[in-house]
Design a protein around this motif. Structure first.
Motif, PDB file in Angstrom:
ATOM      1  N   UNK A   8       0.811  -1.204   0.000  1.00  0.00           N
ATOM      2  CA  UNK A   8       0.000   0.000   0.000  1.00  0.00           C
ATOM      3  C   UNK A   8       0.845   1.255   0.000  1.00  0.00           C
ATOM      4  N   UNK A   9       0.250   2.324  -0.494  1.00  0.00           N
ATOM      5  CA  UNK A   9       0.807   3.656  -0.360  1.00  0.00           C
ATOM      6  C   UNK A   9      -0.046   4.366   0.670  1.00  0.00           C
ATOM      7  N   UNK A  10       0.567   4.933   1.727  1.00  0.00           N
ATOM      8  CA  UNK A  10      -0.238   5.420   2.831  1.00  0.00           C
ATOM      9  C   UNK A  10       0.017   6.850   3.193  1.00  0.00           C
ATOM     10  N   UNK A  11      -0.974   7.481   3.792  1.00  0.00           N
ATOM     11  CA  UNK A  11      -0.800   8.782   4.421  1.00  0.00           C
ATOM     12  C   UNK A  11      -1.659   8.814   5.672  1.00  0.00           C
ATOM     13  N   UNK A  23       1.074   8.279  -3.034  1.00  0.00           N
ATOM     14  CA  UNK A  23       1.253   9.350  -2.066  1.00  0.00           C
ATOM     15  C   UNK A  23       2.715   9.743  -2.048  1.00  0.00           C
ATOM     16  N   UNK A  24       3.024  10.942  -2.462  1.00  0.00           N
ATOM     17  CA  UNK A  24       4.416  11.346  -2.588  1.00  0.00           C
ATOM     18  C   UNK A  24       5.006  11.838  -1.277  1.00  0.00           C
ATOM     19  N   UNK A  25       4.174  11.999  -0.249  1.00  0.00           N
ATOM     20  CA  UNK A  25       4.694  12.419   1.051  1.00  0.00           C
ATOM     21  C   UNK A  25       5.240  11.238   1.836  1.00  0.00           C
ATOM     22  N   UNK A  26       4.435  10.196   1.948  1.00  0.00           N
ATOM     23  CA  UNK A  26       4.809   9.069   2.784  1.00  0.00           C
ATOM     24  C   UNK A  26       5.408   7.939   1.964  1.00  0.00           C
ATOM     25  N   UNK A  27       4.874   7.669   0.788  1.00  0.00           N
ATOM     26  CA  UNK A  27       5.393   6.591  -0.034  1.00  0.00           C
ATOM     27  C   UNK A  27       4.834   5.240   0.368  1.00  0.00           C
ATOM     28  N   UNK A  28       5.577   4.205   0.042  1.00  0.00           N
ATOM     29  CA  UNK A  28       5.107   2.845   0.226  1.00  0.00           C
ATOM     30  C   UNK A  28       5.170   2.442   1.696  1.00  0.00           C
ATOM     31  N   UNK A  29       4.107   1.789   2.150  1.00  0.00           N
ATOM     32  CA  UNK A  29       4.030   1.293   3.526  1.00  0.00           C
ATOM     33  C   UNK A  29       4.005  -0.229   3.501  1.00  0.00           C
ATOM     34  N   UNK A  30       4.897  -0.851   4.255  1.00  0.00           N
ATOM     35  CA  UNK A  30       4.925  -2.305   4.356  1.00  0.00           C
ATOM     36  C   UNK A  30       3.857  -2.738   5.363  1.00  0.00           C
ATOM     37  N   UNK A 169       6.172   2.288  11.815  1.00  0.00           N
ATOM     38  CA  UNK A 169       5.427   2.999  10.778  1.00  0.00           C
ATOM     39  C   UNK A 169       5.412   2.253   9.450  1.00  0.00           C
ATOM     40  N   UNK A 170       6.219   1.225   9.332  1.00  0.00           N
ATOM     41  CA  UNK A 170       6.196   0.396   8.126  1.00  0.00           C
ATOM     42  C   UNK A 170       6.783   1.045   6.897  1.00  0.00           C
ATOM     43  N   UNK A 171       7.637   2.036   7.090  1.00  0.00           N
ATOM     44  CA  UNK A 171       8.199   2.727   5.926  1.00  0.00           C
ATOM     45  C   UNK A 171       9.105   1.780   5.132  1.00  0.00           C
ATOM     46  N   UNK A 172       8.887   1.726   3.841  1.00  0.00           N
ATOM     47  CA  UNK A 172       9.589   0.758   2.992  1.00  0.00           C
ATOM     48  C   UNK A 172      10.967   1.229   2.552  1.00  0.00           C
ATOM     49  N   UNK A 173      11.222   2.525   2.633  1.00  0.00           N
ATOM     50  CA  UNK A 173      12.456   3.045   2.057  1.00  0.00           C
ATOM     51  C   UNK A 173      13.333   3.741   3.087  1.00  0.00           C
ATOM     52  N   UNK A 174      13.384   3.178   4.284  1.00  0.00           N
ATOM     53  CA  UNK A 174      14.242   3.692   5.356  1.00  0.00           C
ATOM     54  C   UNK A 174      15.297   2.628   5.654  1.00  0.00           C
ATOM     55  N   UNK A 175      16.506   3.069   5.973  1.00  0.00           N
ATOM     56  CA  UNK A 175      17.616   2.170   6.255  1.00  0.00           C
ATOM     57  C   UNK A 175      18.294   2.661   7.520  1.00  0.00           C
ATOM     58  N   UNK A 176      19.011   1.778   8.205  1.00  0.00           N
ATOM     59  CA  UNK A 176      19.700   2.141   9.451  1.00  0.00           C
ATOM     60  C   UNK A 176      21.187   1.801   9.324  1.00  0.00           C
ATOM     61  N   UNK A 177      21.947   2.590   8.578  1.00  0.00           N
ATOM     62  CA  UNK A 177      23.339   2.239   8.286  1.00  0.00           C
ATOM     63  C   UNK A 177      24.259   2.262   9.496  1.00  0.00           C
ATOM     64  N   UNK A 178      23.813   2.842  10.597  1.00  0.00           N
ATOM     65  CA  UNK A 178      24.623   2.825  11.803  1.00  0.00           C
ATOM     66  C   UNK A 178      24.548   1.518  12.560  1.00  0.00           C
ATOM     67  N   UNK A 179      23.702   0.606  12.118  1.00  0.00           N
ATOM     68  CA  UNK A 179      23.531  -0.679  12.788  1.00  0.00           C
ATOM     69  C   UNK A 179      24.739  -1.573  12.513  1.00  0.00           C
ATOM     70  N   UNK A 180      25.381  -2.061  13.563  1.00  0.00           N
ATOM     71  CA  UNK A 180      26.613  -2.831  13.398  1.00  0.00           C
ATOM     72  C   UNK A 180      26.371  -4.159  12.682  1.00  0.00           C
ATOM     73  N   UNK A 181      25.238  -4.789  12.925  1.00  0.00           N
ATOM     74  CA  UNK A 181      24.929  -6.046  12.238  1.00  0.00           C
ATOM     75  C   UNK A 181      24.754  -5.816  10.740  1.00  0.00           C
ATOM     76  N   UNK A 182      24.103  -4.723  10.373  1.00  0.00           N
ATOM     77  CA  UNK A 182      23.961  -4.402   8.946  1.00  0.00           C
ATOM     78  C   UNK A 182      25.325  -4.143   8.319  1.00  0.00           C
ATOM     79  N   UNK A 183      26.175  -3.440   9.044  1.00  0.00           N
ATOM     80  CA  UNK A 183      27.510  -3.152   8.524  1.00  0.00           C
ATOM     81  C   UNK A 183      28.305  -4.438   8.308  1.00  0.00           C
ATOM     82  N   UNK A 184      28.253  -5.352   9.268  1.00  0.00           N
ATOM     83  CA  UNK A 184      28.990  -6.607   9.156  1.00  0.00           C
ATOM     84  C   UNK A 184      28.420  -7.475   8.032  1.00  0.00           C
TER      85      UNK A 184
END
Length: 233
Positions: A8-11, A23-30, A169-184
């Protein structure tokens, strides 16, 4: 109302299926596992290494949770501790009735230490309870605005805000690059010489838009596989 789309695309509180417009403000919601599978398929088609990782990880988890005070407090509890430790502390907070903003705001240092919170995290929990965040309004704000509002609260860093945006919030296009597990995981999957820092991994993740949250799920799943292979519990 089924329109033959999986995500879905949500607002705000209104969910707009893709067939109704974007919805160009929020975008895709998982919202469902189908959304995650759709993103994983897109990533595998774009990046062969993701396809290889998906083959060993299998279907990815949804990892959605209800938004609001408790979800953000849970992210704070999970900062810089193991998943097992975070779950144990959270369980004690629930038992003590301290996962509500009113109770947290009034809790004594002794009560918070008794459930396993450090002095710093006790301070952060109370600051969050007193911040007066309108969690309902966050549902309709763009990703950058959500993160900016949350990091203004003491104890809520960018990683915590990004985790909240992804899973509460289920945002589909957010990432957490500071996460050590993701980095490894990224280091091992992409055969990098060293573990990438926040800035480098954030730049890499640009290529995974608009499904960066699913890329994070895949990298976390791959990290779990790596730990199992390495004999790490």
């Amino acid at each position: 109302m089924a329109l033959g789309v999986s995500c879905a695309e949500g607002i705000g509180n209104v969910i707009l299926q893709a067939g109704w417009g974007i919805n160009r403000l929020v975008g895709r919601i998982i919202t469902t596992l189908d959304c995650v599978a759709e993103g994983a398929e897109w990533l595998a088609g774009r990046e062969p290494k993701f396809a290889a990782a998906l083959a060993v990880c299998g279907p990815l988890p949804l990892r959605r949770q209800e938004d609001g005070f408790a979800a953000l407090l849970s992210a704070i509890v999970g900062q810089q501790v193991s998943v097992a430790s975070a779950r144990a502390i959270w369980g004690r907070l629930e038992t003590a009735g301290l996962t509500y903003s009113a109770a947290m705001a009034e809790a004594s240092d002794e009560a918070l230490r008794a459930v396993g919170l450090s002095r710093q995290k006790a301070r952060y929990g109370r600051a969050l309870a007193q911040a007066g965040i309108d969690f309902n309004s966050l549902r309709g704000e763009p990703d950058d605005s959500v993160i900016a509002r949350l990091v203004a609260v003491p104890g809520v860093g960018r990683w915590t805000a990004e985790i909240y945006a992804m899973f509460a919030l289920g945002r589909a296009d957010v990432f957490a690059p500071g996460d050590l597990a993701l980095q490894e995981a990224a280091k091992r999957l992409f055969r990098l010489e060293s573990r990438s820092g926040d800035k480098v991994l954030r730049a890499m993740a640009e290529e995974w838009s608009p499904w960066r949250s699913v890329a994070a799920r895949l990298l976390w799943a791959y990290y779990t596989v790596l730990k199992s292979r390495d004999g790490v519990v």
